[in-house]
Design a protein around this motif. Structure first.
Motif, short mmCIF file in Angstrom:
data_model
loop_
_atom_site.label_atom_id
_atom_site.label_comp_id
_atom_site.label_asym_id
_atom_site.label_seq_id
_atom_site.Cartn_x
_atom_site.Cartn_y
_atom_site.Cartn_z
N PHE A 165 -36.76 25.14 -26.01
CA PHE A 165 -36.49 23.87 -25.23
C PHE A 165 -35.33 23.06 -26.07
O PHE A 165 -35.18 22.90 -27.23
N ASP A 166 -34.34 22.46 -25.31
CA ASP A 166 -33.25 21.96 -25.68
C ASP A 166 -33.51 20.30 -25.65
O ASP A 166 -34.07 20.04 -24.67
N THR B 73 -27.69 17.53 -30.43
CA THR B 73 -28.53 18.34 -29.73
C THR B 73 -29.34 19.29 -30.42
O THR B 73 -28.50 19.69 -31.55
N GLU B 74 -30.31 19.69 -30.10
CA GLU B 74 -30.97 20.77 -30.75
C GLU B 74 -31.68 21.78 -29.93
O GLU B 74 -32.30 21.27 -29.10
N ALA B 75 -31.66 23.11 -30.30
CA ALA B 75 -32.26 24.06 -29.45
C ALA B 75 -33.72 24.41 -30.21
O ALA B 75 -33.53 24.83 -31.51
N CYS B 76 -34.82 24.25 -29.74
CA CYS B 76 -36.12 24.48 -30.47
C CYS B 76 -36.88 25.66 -29.80
O CYS B 76 -36.68 25.98 -28.83
N TYR B 77 -37.39 26.24 -30.79
CA TYR B 77 -38.16 27.74 -30.70
C TYR B 77 -39.85 27.21 -30.25
O TYR B 77 -40.29 26.59 -31.03
N SER B 78 -40.23 27.86 -29.36
CA SER B 78 -41.75 28.14 -29.10
C SER B 78 -42.13 29.49 -28.96
O SER B 78 -41.37 30.18 -28.14
N PHE C 211 -35.51 23.99 -20.45
CA PHE C 211 -36.24 24.89 -20.86
C PHE C 211 -35.59 26.05 -20.53
O PHE C 211 -35.08 26.56 -19.63
N ARG C 212 -35.65 26.94 -21.63
CA ARG C 212 -34.82 28.27 -21.55
C ARG C 212 -35.87 29.55 -22.00
O ARG C 212 -36.67 29.50 -23.07
#
Length: 95
Positions: free
Chosen positions: A6-7, A15-20, A93-94
């Motif tokens: 989720f960006d 900006t940051e790309a976050c992991y789940s 969301f990616r």
């Protein structure tokens, strides 16, 4: 288990790309919404906690990567102490 990124955009426009490790983030955040910083952190704490618990239920151990992501978000959030009304924007969301 489906992973997702989720960006987000922080109050300083970084900006940051976050992991789940789970899609559960979709139940706690929405693309296009600007969350007050404390609410954003609380929602991430809940979502990433649930995601880690799902990993533990499936594999027998919690997701250290989800907990590390949460720790990074919480640490970064503290850098905005004193900023009036900071918000975090959820950009995408990616999967």
């Amino acid at each position: 288990m489906p992973e997702m990124i989720f960006d987000i955009r922080w109050p300083d426009d970084a900006t940051e790309a976050c992991y789940s490790p789970s899609l559960v983030v979709r139940e706690h955040l929405a693309v296009g919404v600007a969350y007050p910083l404390p609410e954003f952190v609380a929602r991430c704490r809940t979502a990433l906690g649930i995601a880690s618990e799902r990993v533990e239920a499936k594999y027998g151990f919690p997701c250290s990567r989800a907990m590390a992501q949460l720790a990074r978000l919480e640490a970064r959030a503290t850098s905005f102490a004193g900023t009036p009304d900071p918000v975090v924007h959820v950009l995408a969301f990616r999967e």
